[in-house]
Write a protein that holds these residues in place. Sequence first.
Motif, short mmCIF file in Angstrom:
data_model
loop_
_atom_site.label_atom_id
_atom_site.label_comp_id
_atom_site.label_asym_id
_atom_site.label_seq_id
_atom_site.Cartn_x
_atom_site.Cartn_y
_atom_site.Cartn_z
N GLY A 185 26.76 120.60 73.59
CA GLY A 185 26.70 121.71 74.53
C GLY A 185 28.11 122.02 74.99
N ILE A 186 28.33 123.22 75.49
CA ILE A 186 29.66 123.58 75.99
C ILE A 186 29.53 124.43 77.24
CG2 ILE A 186 29.86 125.60 74.47
CD1 ILE A 186 32.91 125.06 74.40
N LEU A 187 30.29 124.08 78.26
CA LEU A 187 30.44 124.88 79.48
C LEU A 187 31.82 125.51 79.42
CD1 LEU A 187 29.08 122.52 82.29
CD2 LEU A 187 28.19 124.78 81.73
N TYR A 188 31.88 126.82 79.35
CA TYR A 188 33.18 127.48 79.26
C TYR A 188 33.08 128.84 79.93
CZ TYR A 188 31.59 130.50 75.39
OH TYR A 188 30.94 131.44 74.62
N PRO A 189 34.22 129.46 80.27
CA PRO A 189 34.19 130.70 81.04
C PRO A 189 33.96 131.94 80.16
CG PRO A 189 36.45 129.99 80.75
CD PRO A 189 35.59 128.93 80.12
N GLN A 190 32.71 132.31 80.00
CA GLN A 190 32.41 133.57 79.32
C GLN A 190 32.73 134.74 80.24
OE1 GLN A 190 28.35 133.45 77.84
NE2 GLN A 190 28.50 131.27 77.37
N THR A 191 32.60 134.51 81.55
CA THR A 191 32.92 135.51 82.56
C THR A 191 33.72 134.83 83.66
OG1 THR A 191 30.83 135.06 83.70
CG2 THR A 191 30.83 136.86 82.11
N GLY A 192 34.20 135.58 84.64
CA GLY A 192 34.95 135.00 85.74
C GLY A 192 36.45 135.12 85.53
N ALA A 212 38.15 133.96 82.20
CA ALA A 212 37.48 134.40 80.98
C ALA A 212 38.43 134.51 79.79
CB ALA A 212 36.78 135.73 81.21
N PHE A 213 39.73 134.71 80.05
CA PHE A 213 40.68 134.80 78.94
C PHE A 213 40.80 133.47 78.20
CE2 PHE A 213 43.52 133.09 82.18
CZ PHE A 213 44.45 132.35 81.47
N LEU A 214 40.38 132.36 78.86
CA LEU A 214 40.39 131.06 78.21
C LEU A 214 39.11 130.79 77.42
CD1 LEU A 214 41.96 128.67 80.89
CD2 LEU A 214 43.04 129.62 78.85
N GLY A 215 38.13 131.67 77.54
CA GLY A 215 36.88 131.46 76.85
C GLY A 215 36.99 131.44 75.33
N PRO A 216 37.62 132.46 74.71
CA PRO A 216 37.70 132.50 73.25
C PRO A 216 38.34 131.27 72.62
CG PRO A 216 38.17 134.66 74.14
CD PRO A 216 38.09 133.73 75.32
N GLN A 270 26.34 128.88 89.49
CA GLN A 270 26.02 129.30 88.13
C GLN A 270 26.43 128.24 87.11
OE1 GLN A 270 26.88 133.38 87.17
NE2 GLN A 270 26.85 133.02 84.95
N ALA A 271 27.57 127.59 87.35
CA ALA A 271 28.02 126.54 86.45
C ALA A 271 27.02 125.38 86.43
CB ALA A 271 29.39 126.03 86.86
N ASN A 272 26.53 124.99 87.60
CA ASN A 272 25.58 123.88 87.64
C ASN A 272 24.23 124.28 87.04
OD1 ASN A 272 25.20 121.11 88.41
ND2 ASN A 272 23.78 121.83 89.98
N VAL A 298 25.38 124.61 71.72
CA VAL A 298 24.59 125.27 72.77
C VAL A 298 25.55 125.69 73.88
CG1 VAL A 298 22.66 125.06 74.37
CG2 VAL A 298 22.63 123.79 72.20
N GLU A 299 25.58 126.97 74.19
CA GLU A 299 26.58 127.52 75.10
C GLU A 299 26.05 127.72 76.51
OE1 GLU A 299 28.64 130.95 73.53
OE2 GLU A 299 28.35 130.27 71.47
N GLY A 300 26.93 127.49 77.50
CA GLY A 300 26.64 127.75 78.90
C GLY A 300 27.85 128.37 79.56
N ASP A 301 27.63 129.32 80.46
CA ASP A 301 28.72 130.04 81.13
C ASP A 301 28.99 129.41 82.48
OD1 ASP A 301 30.59 131.86 82.00
OD2 ASP A 301 29.19 133.53 82.21
N GLU A 302 30.22 128.87 82.67
CA GLU A 302 30.57 128.32 83.98
C GLU A 302 30.88 129.43 84.97
OE1 GLU A 302 35.14 127.08 84.08
OE2 GLU A 302 34.08 126.10 82.45
N ALA A 303 31.40 130.57 84.49
CA ALA A 303 31.50 131.82 85.25
C ALA A 303 32.38 131.78 86.50
CB ALA A 303 30.10 132.29 85.65
#
Length: 415
Positions: A43-50, A53-57, A95-97, A85-90
Amino acid sequence: MASKKALGLTAATAALVLGLTACGSGGGEGDGGDGGGEEFTYGILYPQTGNLAFLGPPQISAAKYAIAEINEAGGILGTEVPAIVEGDEAGDNAQANEAANSLVSDQVNAVIGAAASGMTQATYDTVTGAEIVQCSGSNTSAALSDIEDDGYYFRTAPSDKLSAVVMARKIAEEGHANVAIVARADDYGGGYAQALQTELENLGAQVVVNETYDPMATTFDSVVNSVANEEPDAVALIAFEEGAQVIAQFLESDVTGDQIYVTDGLNDPQLGETVNQEDPNSVKGITGVAPSAENPEFTEGLTSFNEELEVFQFAPQVYDCVTVIALAAEAAGSVDPSEYVAELPNVSRPEGTECSSFAECSDLLADGEEINYQGASGNIDFDDNGDPTAATFEIFHYGDDGHEVLAYEEHSLLD
């Protein structure tokens, strides 16, 4: 793992553990030496938004790239690794939790991330409390060395205690004796600022301002005015994306670009456009320090994997999280986090044979050898807190041609 950290769970987390402890691996019982053909799911928690977000890609691209190489070498314990499996920490604790809870419910075998230190603070109880290994490639807060995770949290990015030393030395080397420190008011900003002030004073510099700001504020007049009133030689800004607005206000005062030093949260090739779209060159002269890796072969490989990738910040470190976890599972002969977690320090220790890819290292393990994984980001060598003991930093700069890397420097916590 002989961790110095002890498990501390809230009542809510404890209840979650009762229902989910056994699920973190897809079942560790009866694995034997071959893993029983069970899949290892990341699984991965990463900044899709927020605001990060520039660190997401680079985060998701590096993780997928590592998994592709693992599968090319035959998978983990002979079984192909499924899609991550992706999750948005945002950039939001709640939302992250929520995303972390979803990953635990999905019975992942490891969680990569979160990207931001604050988001890991918000999620580690959920993840490690369920006895699932969590590894971040970009957490740098010094406070994360002492969290109560029962040894399930690791990171491949160095603590801000080391980053602050590198920045302080850079500021002092360039002749600045009176320094202002401005930081976002959170664990990342406060911890970095404290370590930076200590090292600057050790080097003989005077810290004339050390103030924090609310990163959600719409204006930063108070800290900008405090700095302007003291007329420092240099300003160290510890910030994420909101720092672009702080920089814009500094530049509107008497602070010039060549006086400003920034941290990894502002290591963005598009910073000039964010600060001043009409005059991107306004950031000329700004210098920064960020954990990095001098590894052109990795950068070329990741670029081939994702030709649209423009930002590479923390990509090698995320890649290393995925790979070192896979090697720990190979060494343990199990996909169960409670079984392979003890192997994470072992596969990166100096006593083993050096190797630098999953394919090479897993072959050595299959031959009964101990290994010393040399990561894409450099040597890792986890300590008892799950921290790397050495790191490479890049000194980046905004010059005539925009963003550029001036140098790479290796530093150790033992220096």
